[in-house]
Structure formats: C-alpha cells, structure tokens
Scaffold this active site. Structure first.
Site, short mmCIF file in Angstrom:
data_model
loop_
_atom_site.label_atom_id
_atom_site.label_comp_id
_atom_site.label_asym_id
_atom_site.label_seq_id
_atom_site.Cartn_x
_atom_site.Cartn_y
_atom_site.Cartn_z
N LYS A 8 -4.62 32.81 -12.55
CA LYS A 8 -5.98 33.09 -12.09
C LYS A 8 -7.00 32.76 -13.19
O LYS A 8 -7.16 31.61 -13.57
CB LYS A 8 -6.06 34.54 -11.63
CG LYS A 8 -4.94 34.97 -10.67
CD LYS A 8 -4.86 34.15 -9.42
CE LYS A 8 -3.97 34.78 -8.35
NZ LYS A 8 -2.54 34.86 -8.68
N TYR A 15 -1.89 44.44 -5.25
CA TYR A 15 -1.47 43.09 -4.95
C TYR A 15 -0.22 43.14 -4.08
O TYR A 15 0.74 43.86 -4.40
CB TYR A 15 -1.21 42.34 -6.26
CG TYR A 15 -0.46 41.06 -6.16
CD1 TYR A 15 -0.85 40.05 -5.27
CD2 TYR A 15 0.66 40.84 -6.96
CE1 TYR A 15 -0.14 38.87 -5.18
CE2 TYR A 15 1.36 39.65 -6.88
CZ TYR A 15 0.97 38.68 -5.99
OH TYR A 15 1.67 37.51 -5.89
N ARG A 27 15.46 27.64 -23.17
CA ARG A 27 15.20 28.87 -22.42
C ARG A 27 14.80 30.03 -23.34
O ARG A 27 14.32 31.06 -22.89
CB ARG A 27 16.44 29.26 -21.60
CG ARG A 27 16.25 30.46 -20.69
CD ARG A 27 17.30 30.52 -19.57
NE ARG A 27 18.64 30.28 -20.05
CZ ARG A 27 19.45 31.21 -20.57
NH1 ARG A 27 19.02 32.46 -20.68
NH2 ARG A 27 20.67 30.90 -20.97
N ASP A 87 -2.22 45.97 -14.55
CA ASP A 87 -2.46 44.60 -14.12
C ASP A 87 -3.92 44.28 -14.44
O ASP A 87 -4.84 44.79 -13.77
CB ASP A 87 -2.18 44.46 -12.62
CG ASP A 87 -2.27 43.00 -12.15
OD1 ASP A 87 -3.05 42.23 -12.74
OD2 ASP A 87 -1.58 42.65 -11.18
#
Length: 358
Positions: free
Chosen positions: A194, A98, A47, A169
């Site tokens: 994306k 978004y 992790r 973003d």
C-alpha cells in the site's frame, strides 16, 4: 542506525537503507538476483537473506524505530505474528478488520489453534476487559474500512498489564503518522503493498519489532515458511518509500479537502474520516440495505477518474463498496464505499465523485 535516528522521519525516508558513500559506488543498493551464494559467509542461500531486502528493512526499521523483517505480502507478515501465539491462545482483534486478517483468524480458530475474540477497538474499557487471559491484542487504527481510531497507549498498556502481547497493523497510518512501538506495542505490521511502495506494482509485507528475540522469531517464521519477498519487489518498495512523505502529504491534503466538499451531500448518509491519513469512507444513502448497496454500486460504476479497485495507498485514487465481499463484516453499512485518495488535482477528484453521486 543511531546516527540516522537523529534525523526527522521525512529525512529518513530519503537516506535510510543507502550503501556507504564511497567513491564510484551506486547511491542505491542494486537488485540482487541471487538464489545461491558461495559458502562460508553469512548469506549461504537465497531464502535466508538478500541485500535488496536488507536495504528496505534498514529503511523501514529506522522509520518505525525497530528491526524490520520483510515478507512476500502483508498477509504473510500478519500470519508470521499470529504464528507466535501459543496453541489455544486467545487473540483479541477489532470487529472491523481487514478481511484477510479475519479470514486468517477464522482459519486458525477452525483448526483449534487459537480462539478469536472481537471487540470495538475504539471502546478502551471493552478492549481492556477482553485482554484478560489473552495471548495477543491485534489492533487496527484506523480500522479497515470503518475508520475507528484506538487509544493506542491506553489499550497497549492494558494488554501488557493482562499479560498479552500487542501487534498493530500500521498500514493506513504509516510510520509518518503513527509509530506503534513508541506507544509500547510489540509489533508494527504493514502491507507494504500500500503506502510504503505506493505505486500499485509491488506485493510485500513487513513486521517491525524493537525486541531482538522477537525479530529472530519472526525471521525464523519467514525462513521456515518461505514467505520471502522478491529482490525486485524489495527494490521497488524502497524506491517508493523514498517519496512516502511527499506522497502522503499531498494525499492527506486531498482527503481533507474532499471531506469538506462532501459534507452535507444529500446522497450520503455519512462521511467517515479519522482526521489524518488519506482513507475516507462514505456511506451512500438508501431506503434499506439493498437500496444502499444498489446506490453505492451505481456511484462506483459512474466514476471516470476514480478507479474501481480493492487495493489502496497508490498514487491513483481508488474506490470500492466493501460489502461486495462476502467476508466483510455484516456491521459495515451496505452502502459504505472506501475511498483511497490519491495525488490527482483535488478539483478533478471532487468533480468526478460529485458527478457520480448525482
């Protein structure tokens, strides 16, 4: 890193994040499927770190000009940045954002953790005024799906003058078309799902910052929250990044030609394109909102090559009427269809869409 940054971005997409060129060593960092490491070193546990993440982070960090921290998804990356806002802090964000970002802001506000203020991100004066007393300015440019473009240097400077941090973003533009850290932003954020990965087979996010303390804080949010990417996703995202420059160049050329061919079409009330990138929004005409929505839904249902899907940035062309989602802003036209222009031949793409438009 210093030597790599002397290269142009197109070269960095190919060379950054590679292992040393030693004899008999692989050209790519392999997939490290490990949850546990032998104690005593710098890794300790799965992790905390993974070499497959690190290779991806080195490459995207080199492109953006900062230190990259990868996440399990774009919304996890967004959440990590918002988690740095002090309790009760004001977050200024675009009114057209978004829906995942808006949903996260709404959730935080409903629990009294932040206060959200929404602005027209293209109105520089309004953004600057809203930043007085704010903790964070969140920017999308171009916005999703309205495709408004912000004056990044101006509003970043205004936010900093008011004492606010700035996050951008950068998913739509990618670091090949826009580098927010160079405009003074504190954070550049991606849904690597994306354009970065680019093949509709990965869920990942990333935050890039030029400040070491911020990078440590963002890494801490990832470790504590457990929003870590899978090693295979990191491997695939880096493989996708290798071709970002050629994919984006082709997609952008297709988008610009498609906009030219759609200009003046009688079925359309508007064609929105910011002048760069491969996202286009068309507004299908209708007598009223209900009529526009029905007409847009009919267009989406009639395409054969264009895929009806909510994501974007892959090699295939996708389209979606955004107001089909209840969370979409009411100021987005009911007939707006967001197009993610892919790599197919432009004649095939335009013919399919023009047929669907009737």
């Amino acid at each position: 890193m210093t030597e790599q940054r002397a290269f142009r971005p197109e070269t960095l997409t190919v060379i950054a994040g590679r292992p040393p060129h030693d004899v008999d060593e692989p050209l790519n960092v392999p997939v490290h499927l490990a949850s546990t490491y032998v104690a005593g070193g710098s890794r300790e546990y799965g992790r905390f770190v993974n070499p497959s993440w690190t290779a991806f982070e080195d490459a995207l960090g080199a492109l953006e000009g900062g230190r990259c921290v990868s996440f399990a998804s774009g919304i996890a990356a967004i959440g990590a940045v918002l988690d740095l806002v002090p309790v009760g802090g004001v977050v200024v964000a675009p009114r057209h954002s978004y829906t995942g970002t808006v949903g996260l802001l709404s959730d935080l506000e409903s629990r009294g953790l932040i206060r959200a203020v929404y602005v027209d991100i293209a109105d520089t004066a309004a953004v600057a005024a809203a930043c007085e007393g704010a903790a964070l300015l969140w920017i999308e440019s171009p916005t999703n799906p309205a495709l408004e473009v912000a004056d990044l240097p101006a509003i970043t400077a205004a936010a900093h003058a008011a004492g606010a941090r700035v996050a951008v973003d950068n998913t739509f533009a990618t670091p090949l078309l826009q580098r927010p850290l160079e405009s003074g932003a504190d954070f550049s954020v991606h849904s690597a799902t994306k354009y970065i990965a680019g093949h509709s087979d990965v869920l990942m996010g990333a935050v890039i910052t030029a400040n070491d303390d911020d990078a440590t804080a963002i890494t801490g949010r990832r470790t504590l929250g457990g929003a870590i990417p899978s090693p295979l996703d990191a491997f695939l995202a880096l493989r996708g990044l290798r071709t970002l420059h050629v994919r984006l160049e082709r997609a952008e050329q297709n988008a610009q030609e498609l906009v030219r061919r759609l200009d003046g079409h009688p079925a359309l009330a508007e064609v929105r394109y910011p002048g760069f990138g491969a996202i286009v929004s068309i507004v299908v005409a209708g007598a009223d909102d209900a009529g526009a929505a029905d007409a847009a839904d009919a267009v989406v249902s009639r395409t054969h090559l264009w895929v009806h899907a909510t994501s974007l940035g892959g090699v295939e062309s996708t389209l979606e009427r955004r107001r089909r989602w209840p969370a979409e802003a009411a100021t987005i036209p009911a007939g707006l269809v967001r197009l993610s222009v892919g790599l197919e031949h432009i004649d095939d793409l335009s013919a399919d869409l023009l047929d669907a438009l009737g």
